[in-house]
Design a protein around this motif. Structure first.
Motif, PDB file in Angstrom:
ATOM      1  N   ASN A 158       0.842  -1.198   0.000  1.00 44.89           N
ATOM      2  CA  ASN A 158       0.000   0.000   0.000  1.00 44.89           C
ATOM      3  C   ASN A 158       0.875   1.244   0.000  1.00 44.89           C
ATOM      4  O   ASN A 158       1.958   1.250   0.579  1.00 44.89           O
ATOM      5  CB  ASN A 158      -0.908   0.001   1.219  1.00 44.89           C
ATOM      6  CG  ASN A 158      -1.778  -1.241   1.280  1.00 44.89           C
ATOM      7  OD1 ASN A 158      -1.662  -2.045   2.196  1.00 44.89           O
ATOM      8  ND2 ASN A 158      -2.632  -1.416   0.289  1.00 44.89           N
ATOM      9  N   SER A 164       1.336   5.250  -4.963  1.00 43.22           N
ATOM     10  CA  SER A 164      -0.063   4.966  -5.262  1.00 43.22           C
ATOM     11  C   SER A 164      -0.157   4.465  -6.697  1.00 43.22           C
ATOM     12  O   SER A 164       0.563   4.965  -7.576  1.00 43.22           O
ATOM     13  CB  SER A 164      -0.903   6.239  -5.113  1.00 43.22           C
ATOM     14  OG  SER A 164      -2.126   6.145  -5.816  1.00 43.22           O
ATOM     15  N   GLU A 177      -9.456   5.564   2.703  1.00 43.15           N
ATOM     16  CA  GLU A 177      -9.217   4.517   3.707  1.00 43.15           C
ATOM     17  C   GLU A 177     -10.114   4.698   4.933  1.00 43.15           C
ATOM     18  O   GLU A 177     -10.588   3.716   5.510  1.00 43.15           O
ATOM     19  CB  GLU A 177      -7.741   4.500   4.118  1.00 43.15           C
ATOM     20  CG  GLU A 177      -6.793   4.000   3.040  1.00 43.15           C
ATOM     21  CD  GLU A 177      -6.918   2.520   2.776  1.00 43.15           C
ATOM     22  OE1 GLU A 177      -7.329   1.766   3.687  1.00 43.15           O
ATOM     23  OE2 GLU A 177      -6.604   2.096   1.645  1.00 43.15           O
ATOM     24  N   THR A 220      -4.782   3.616  -3.082  1.00 43.92           N
ATOM     25  CA  THR A 220      -3.734   3.165  -2.151  1.00 43.92           C
ATOM     26  C   THR A 220      -3.336   1.702  -2.345  1.00 43.92           C
ATOM     27  O   THR A 220      -2.575   1.169  -1.550  1.00 43.92           O
ATOM     28  CB  THR A 220      -4.227   3.309  -0.702  1.00 43.92           C
ATOM     29  OG1 THR A 220      -5.397   2.477  -0.536  1.00 43.92           O
ATOM     30  CG2 THR A 220      -4.563   4.750  -0.360  1.00 43.92           C
ATOM     31  N   ASN A 221      -3.860   1.076  -3.358  1.00 44.74           N
ATOM     32  CA  ASN A 221      -3.712  -0.374  -3.542  1.00 44.74           C
ATOM     33  C   ASN A 221      -4.572  -1.143  -2.546  1.00 44.74           C
ATOM     34  O   ASN A 221      -4.353  -2.330  -2.314  1.00 44.74           O
ATOM     35  CB  ASN A 221      -2.259  -0.830  -3.465  1.00 44.74           C
ATOM     36  CG  ASN A 221      -1.898  -1.764  -4.613  1.00 44.74           C
ATOM     37  OD1 ASN A 221      -2.686  -1.969  -5.526  1.00 44.74           O
ATOM     38  ND2 ASN A 221      -0.700  -2.323  -4.579  1.00 44.74           N
ATOM     39  N   ALA A 223      -5.703  -0.839   1.161  1.00 45.30           N
ATOM     40  CA  ALA A 223      -5.207  -1.330   2.460  1.00 45.30           C
ATOM     41  C   ALA A 223      -6.373  -1.861   3.286  1.00 45.30           C
ATOM     42  O   ALA A 223      -6.551  -3.059   3.392  1.00 45.30           O
ATOM     43  CB  ALA A 223      -4.466  -0.234   3.210  1.00 45.30           C
ATOM     44  N   ALA A 229      -1.388  -4.208   5.580  1.00 47.03           N
ATOM     45  CA  ALA A 229      -0.455  -3.204   5.088  1.00 47.03           C
ATOM     46  C   ALA A 229       0.940  -3.416   5.670  1.00 47.03           C
ATOM     47  O   ALA A 229       1.947  -3.348   4.959  1.00 47.03           O
ATOM     48  CB  ALA A 229      -0.972  -1.811   5.430  1.00 47.03           C
ATOM     49  N   HIS A 240       7.958   2.057   1.613  1.00 42.98           N
ATOM     50  CA  HIS A 240       6.616   1.623   2.002  1.00 42.98           C
ATOM     51  C   HIS A 240       6.464   1.589   3.524  1.00 42.98           C
ATOM     52  O   HIS A 240       5.375   1.878   4.043  1.00 42.98           O
ATOM     53  CB  HIS A 240       6.327   0.255   1.396  1.00 42.98           C
ATOM     54  CG  HIS A 240       6.136   0.300  -0.086  1.00 42.98           C
ATOM     55  ND1 HIS A 240       4.962   0.712  -0.677  1.00 42.98           N
ATOM     56  CD2 HIS A 240       6.990   0.014  -1.094  1.00 42.98           C
ATOM     57  CE1 HIS A 240       5.099   0.664  -1.997  1.00 42.98           C
ATOM     58  NE2 HIS A 240       6.310   0.253  -2.277  1.00 42.98           N
ATOM     59  N   PHE A 247      -1.753   4.030   6.858  1.00 40.81           N
ATOM     60  CA  PHE A 247      -2.568   2.816   6.783  1.00 40.81           C
ATOM     61  C   PHE A 247      -2.839   2.194   8.145  1.00 40.81           C
ATOM     62  O   PHE A 247      -3.465   1.139   8.240  1.00 40.81           O
ATOM     63  CB  PHE A 247      -1.902   1.838   5.807  1.00 40.81           C
ATOM     64  CG  PHE A 247      -1.675   2.478   4.466  1.00 40.81           C
ATOM     65  CD1 PHE A 247      -2.762   2.853   3.694  1.00 40.81           C
ATOM     66  CD2 PHE A 247      -0.399   2.781   4.024  1.00 40.81           C
ATOM     67  CE1 PHE A 247      -2.573   3.495   2.482  1.00 40.81           C
ATOM     68  CE2 PHE A 247      -0.206   3.420   2.815  1.00 40.81           C
ATOM     69  CZ  PHE A 247      -1.290   3.773   2.035  1.00 40.81           C
TER      70      PHE A 247
END
Length: 282
Positions: A158, A164, A177, A220-221, A223, A229, A240, A247
């Motif tokens: 994430n 991102s 999120e 954010t992929n 999370a 995460a 990351h 996250f």
């Protein structure tokens, strides 16, 4: 968790025998010795979170290699939650996510003393899944063309801004999120309420997780889960790891909002019963 309560009022001491000088009342969680032990519940959370991350992140990691689209990733997360909940729901409640644990605690359905052990177990499970993918990737030289093992894991990590998938900044990613965590906890609390239709919770919650992740992927992929995460970021490089704060903060904030709203306005019968212990000093 079933709890017992008792009436503190008692006429065992006659007024002419005992003089009441101070009276203090405190609320404590009753011990449930008939259910699974804390260790058993922690192991269930560890294994359940491992399954969730193994299936969901596994689908995300290999989606690019195999040409899958986002719906396959969402399905991986959804099915991971469903399987883990069916196996472990009767043992630990299958929170599988620190945000869920905090949300149900603030909603008055979970003892605060068990929050930290649950979160620890979830972190260990997620990290074990991340470590497994890191180790398995390292055994296959064909993947060297995609970069190092850390770079491969980073494709499912994430992130925000440069990390991102579509370069959304931290504010946009954080707002998404917060919203998806709040929605997830709302579904969890609704489907595990005493008023809910029994038997549907694993499927409803699993599908919710899948589609919330799908919505959040461009930001954010996806999370939604601080343990997920963290378990992947630890193997994806320092960049990351440095972004992990978002996250944790955003999902916990969303979970707290929903939990407190349910505590204030939700069905009273869903609140876990507490013992009222009256300490009398003579």
């Amino acid at each position: 968790m079933s709890q017992s309560s008792f009436d503190p009022a008692s006429d065992a001491h006659e007024p002419d025998v005992v003089e009441f000088t101070e009276e203090m009342t405190e609320e404590v969680w009753a011990e449930d010795t008939t259910g699974p032990s804390l260790v058993s519940r922690m192991l269930a959370e560890l294994a359940g979170t491992f399954i969730l991350v193994f299936m969901g992140v596994g689908a995300a990691l290999f989606s690019g290699v195999l040409g899958w689209d986002g719906i396959n990733v969402a399905f991986g997360f959804a099915l991971g939650v469903i399987i883990a909940a069916l196996i472990f729901g009767g043992i630990s409640g299958a929170h599988l996510n620190p945000a869920v644990t905090v949300g149900v605690w603030l909603a008055g359905r979970f003892p605060g003393r068990d929050v930290a052990p649950y979160v620890l177990a979830q972190l260990v499970g997620a990290t074990a899944a991340g470590g497994l993918f890191y180790g398995l990737r390292s055994t296959n030289e064909l993947y060297d063309q995609l970069g190092t093992a850390s770079e491969f894991l980073a494709t499912a990590a994430n992130g925000y801004a440069d990390y991102s998938p579509t370069q959304f900044d931290w504010l946009a990613g954080g707002v998404v999120e917060v919203i998806i965590a709040a929605l997830l906890v709302a579904v969890v609390l609704s489907m595990t309420s005493g008023r809910a239709v029994p038997g549907f919770a694993p499927f409803g919650i699993g599908l919710t997780v899948g589609f919330l992740v799908l919505i959040a992927i461009p930001f954010t992929n996806g999370a939604l889960n601080p343990a997920r995460a963290t378990g992947i970021a630890l193997f994806s490089g320092t960049e990351h790891i440095q972004q992990l704060w978002l996250f944790w903060l955003a999902p916990l904030l969303g979970a707290a909002i929903t939990g407190l709203l349910f505590r204030a306005f939700g069905p009273e019968e869903d609140l876990v019963t507490i013992e009222v212990v009256e300490t009398i000093e003579d």
